[in-house]
Design a protein around this motif. Structure first.
Motif, PDB file in Angstrom:
ATOM      1  N   LEU A 175       0.852  -1.188   0.000  1.00 14.77           N
ATOM      2  CA  LEU A 175       0.000   0.000   0.000  1.00 14.77           C
ATOM      3  C   LEU A 175       0.886   1.236   0.000  1.00 14.77           C
ATOM      4  CD1 LEU A 175      -2.720  -1.115   2.589  1.00 14.77           C
ATOM      5  CD2 LEU A 175      -2.723  -1.394   0.105  1.00 14.77           C
ATOM      6  N   GLN A 176       0.394   2.292  -0.627  1.00 18.64           N
ATOM      7  CA  GLN A 176       1.180   3.510  -0.797  1.00 18.64           C
ATOM      8  C   GLN A 176       0.548   4.650  -0.005  1.00 18.64           C
ATOM      9  OE1 GLN A 176       4.040   3.308  -2.695  1.00 18.64           O
ATOM     10  NE2 GLN A 176       3.492   1.136  -2.799  1.00 18.64           N
ATOM     11  N   GLU A 177       1.347   5.295   0.829  1.00 17.83           N
ATOM     12  CA  GLU A 177       0.809   6.383   1.640  1.00 17.83           C
ATOM     13  C   GLU A 177       0.529   7.603   0.774  1.00 17.83           C
ATOM     14  OE1 GLU A 177       1.332   8.475   5.982  1.00 17.83           O
ATOM     15  OE2 GLU A 177       3.029   7.363   5.160  1.00 17.83           O
ATOM     16  N   THR A 178      -0.558   8.280   1.091  1.00 15.03           N
ATOM     17  CA  THR A 178      -0.937   9.509   0.408  1.00 15.03           C
ATOM     18  C   THR A 178      -1.401  10.507   1.463  1.00 15.03           C
ATOM     19  OG1 THR A 178      -2.229  10.403  -1.436  1.00 15.03           O
ATOM     20  CG2 THR A 178      -3.332   8.777  -0.054  1.00 15.03           C
ATOM     21  N   GLN A 179      -1.649  11.733   1.059  1.00 17.37           N
ATOM     22  CA  GLN A 179      -2.019  12.791   2.002  1.00 17.37           C
ATOM     23  C   GLN A 179      -3.335  13.441   1.574  1.00 17.37           C
ATOM     24  OE1 GLN A 179       0.080  13.582   4.697  1.00 17.37           O
ATOM     25  NE2 GLN A 179       1.291  11.846   4.020  1.00 17.37           N
ATOM     26  N   PHE A 180      -4.087  13.901   2.556  1.00 21.01           N
ATOM     27  CA  PHE A 180      -5.321  14.643   2.315  1.00 21.01           C
ATOM     28  C   PHE A 180      -5.470  15.736   3.358  1.00 21.01           C
ATOM     29  CE2 PHE A 180      -6.667  10.592   0.387  1.00 21.01           C
ATOM     30  CZ  PHE A 180      -7.318  11.031  -0.751  1.00 21.01           C
ATOM     31  N   THR A 181      -6.011  16.873   2.942  1.00 20.04           N
ATOM     32  CA  THR A 181      -6.551  17.821   3.909  1.00 20.04           C
ATOM     33  C   THR A 181      -7.983  17.366   4.152  1.00 20.04           C
ATOM     34  OG1 THR A 181      -7.454  19.307   2.232  1.00 20.04           O
ATOM     35  CG2 THR A 181      -5.166  19.721   2.955  1.00 20.04           C
ATOM     36  N   LYS A 182      -8.613  17.904   5.152  1.00 14.94           N
ATOM     37  CA  LYS A 182      -9.991  17.520   5.441  1.00 14.94           C
ATOM     38  C   LYS A 182     -10.898  17.854   4.248  1.00 14.94           C
ATOM     39  CE  LYS A 182     -12.659  17.250   9.650  1.00 14.94           C
ATOM     40  NZ  LYS A 182     -12.851  17.767  11.000  1.00 14.94           N
ATOM     41  N   ALA A 183     -10.698  19.022   3.654  1.00 11.88           N
ATOM     42  CA  ALA A 183     -11.514  19.436   2.504  1.00 11.88           C
ATOM     43  C   ALA A 183     -11.285  18.506   1.308  1.00 11.88           C
ATOM     44  CB  ALA A 183     -11.200  20.877   2.121  1.00 11.88           C
ATOM     45  N   GLN A 184     -10.036  18.152   1.052  1.00 16.93           N
ATOM     46  CA  GLN A 184      -9.728  17.243  -0.058  1.00 16.93           C
ATOM     47  C   GLN A 184     -10.359  15.872   0.173  1.00 16.93           C
ATOM     48  OE1 GLN A 184      -5.465  17.471   0.298  1.00 16.93           O
ATOM     49  NE2 GLN A 184      -5.261  18.760  -1.538  1.00 16.93           N
ATOM     50  N   TYR A 185     -10.304  15.405   1.413  1.00 16.53           N
ATOM     51  CA  TYR A 185     -10.859  14.088   1.714  1.00 16.53           C
ATOM     52  C   TYR A 185     -12.374  14.077   1.518  1.00 16.53           C
ATOM     53  CZ  TYR A 185     -11.646   9.556   3.749  1.00 16.53           C
ATOM     54  OH  TYR A 185     -12.025   8.246   3.923  1.00 16.53           O
ATOM     55  N   LYS A 186     -13.040  15.157   1.886  1.00 22.58           N
ATOM     56  CA  LYS A 186     -14.495  15.234   1.688  1.00 22.58           C
ATOM     57  C   LYS A 186     -14.847  15.120   0.210  1.00 22.58           C
ATOM     58  CE  LYS A 186     -15.684  17.885   5.817  1.00 22.58           C
ATOM     59  NZ  LYS A 186     -16.194  19.160   6.344  1.00 22.58           N
ATOM     60  N   VAL A 187     -14.071  15.777  -0.646  1.00 26.73           N
ATOM     61  CA  VAL A 187     -14.300  15.687  -2.095  1.00 26.73           C
ATOM     62  C   VAL A 187     -14.042  14.255  -2.566  1.00 26.73           C
ATOM     63  CG1 VAL A 187     -13.447  16.429  -4.365  1.00 26.73           C
ATOM     64  CG2 VAL A 187     -13.814  18.116  -2.550  1.00 26.73           C
ATOM     65  N   TYR A 188     -12.923  13.677  -2.115  1.00 23.11           N
ATOM     66  CA  TYR A 188     -12.586  12.303  -2.500  1.00 23.11           C
ATOM     67  C   TYR A 188     -13.689  11.330  -2.092  1.00 23.11           C
ATOM     68  CZ  TYR A 188     -11.128   7.570  -1.703  1.00 23.11           C
ATOM     69  OH  TYR A 188     -11.125   6.193  -1.658  1.00 23.11           O
ATOM     70  N   ILE A 189     -14.125  11.392  -0.829  1.00 22.62           N
ATOM     71  CA  ILE A 189     -15.068  10.384  -0.327  1.00 22.62           C
ATOM     72  C   ILE A 189     -16.431  10.524  -0.998  1.00 22.62           C
ATOM     73  CG2 ILE A 189     -15.991  11.548   1.732  1.00 22.62           C
ATOM     74  CD1 ILE A 189     -14.886   7.865   1.409  1.00 22.62           C
ATOM     75  N   LYS A 190     -16.795  11.737  -1.368  1.00 18.61           N
ATOM     76  CA  LYS A 190     -18.057  11.937  -2.091  1.00 18.61           C
ATOM     77  C   LYS A 190     -17.986  11.240  -3.454  1.00 18.61           C
ATOM     78  CE  LYS A 190     -21.182  15.599  -3.584  1.00 18.61           C
ATOM     79  NZ  LYS A 190     -21.386  17.040  -3.714  1.00 18.61           N
TER      80      LYS A 190
END
Length: 169
Positions: A75-90
């Motif tokens: 598995l490869q580590e990646t980074q998210f801000t809270k705002a970016q993660y909300k867009v991703y999860i949607k």
């Protein structure tokens, strides 16, 4: 053995070799452990035959230390801000919902119902999560989450239950 693959990227995310439970009807929670995978050279495999009389040159052993699940599945580590993660999860949730509608319509209502509680768990503890994609690093695919138990030593990971296909070997 059962391999769990991401429905979007096709990456192998984990196998049934790990201690696993279902959490909130939304995640698979796997308990890992911190290990070191040695990357040393086996000289016997390349014709090395150290004589007892010769001084052995010490090669520095290298290795990777981390969560056994991350290392074994590459598995490869990646980074998210809270705002970016909300867009991703949607976006990711839409893909999972499309998949369920076509392939497992009986899970659509369960997925929708469990989503709110699952996301509350993630967002309420956002600063503690580490994020991991599959080996292909497909940002459209599943991003697994990792945190540590209260002891600070035992890693555990969350994988989106409905974003995985089981493949038996």
């Amino acid at each position: 053995m059962i391999i769990y693959k991401d429905i979007v990227s096709g990456d192998e995310m984990f196998s049934d070799a790990y201690k696993m439970k279902v959490l909130d009807d939304y995640f698979y929670e796997l308990e890992g452990k911190i290990t070191t995978e040695k990357g040393g050279i086996d000289e016997s495999a390349i014709g090395g035959n150290a004589s007892a009389e010769d001084a052995v040159e010490g090669l520095e052993e290298s290795g990777t230390t981390g969560c056994n699940i991350v290392i074994a599945q590459r598995l490869q580590e990646t980074q998210f801000t809270k705002a970016q993660y909300k867009v991703y999860i949607k976006d990711y949730s839409k893909k999972v919902l499309e998949y369920l509608t076509k392939n497992k319509p009986e899970r659509v209502d369960g997925f929708k119902a469990a989503s709110a509680a699952g996301m509350k768990r993630v967002m309420g503890n956002f600063k503690n999560w580490q994020f991991f994609t599959g080996e292909k690093m497909d940002q459209d695919g599943m991003v697994a989450l990792m945190d540590y138990r209260e002891d600070g030593k035992t890693p555990y990971m969350l994988f989106f239950k409905d974003g995985l296909e089981e493949e038996k070997f």
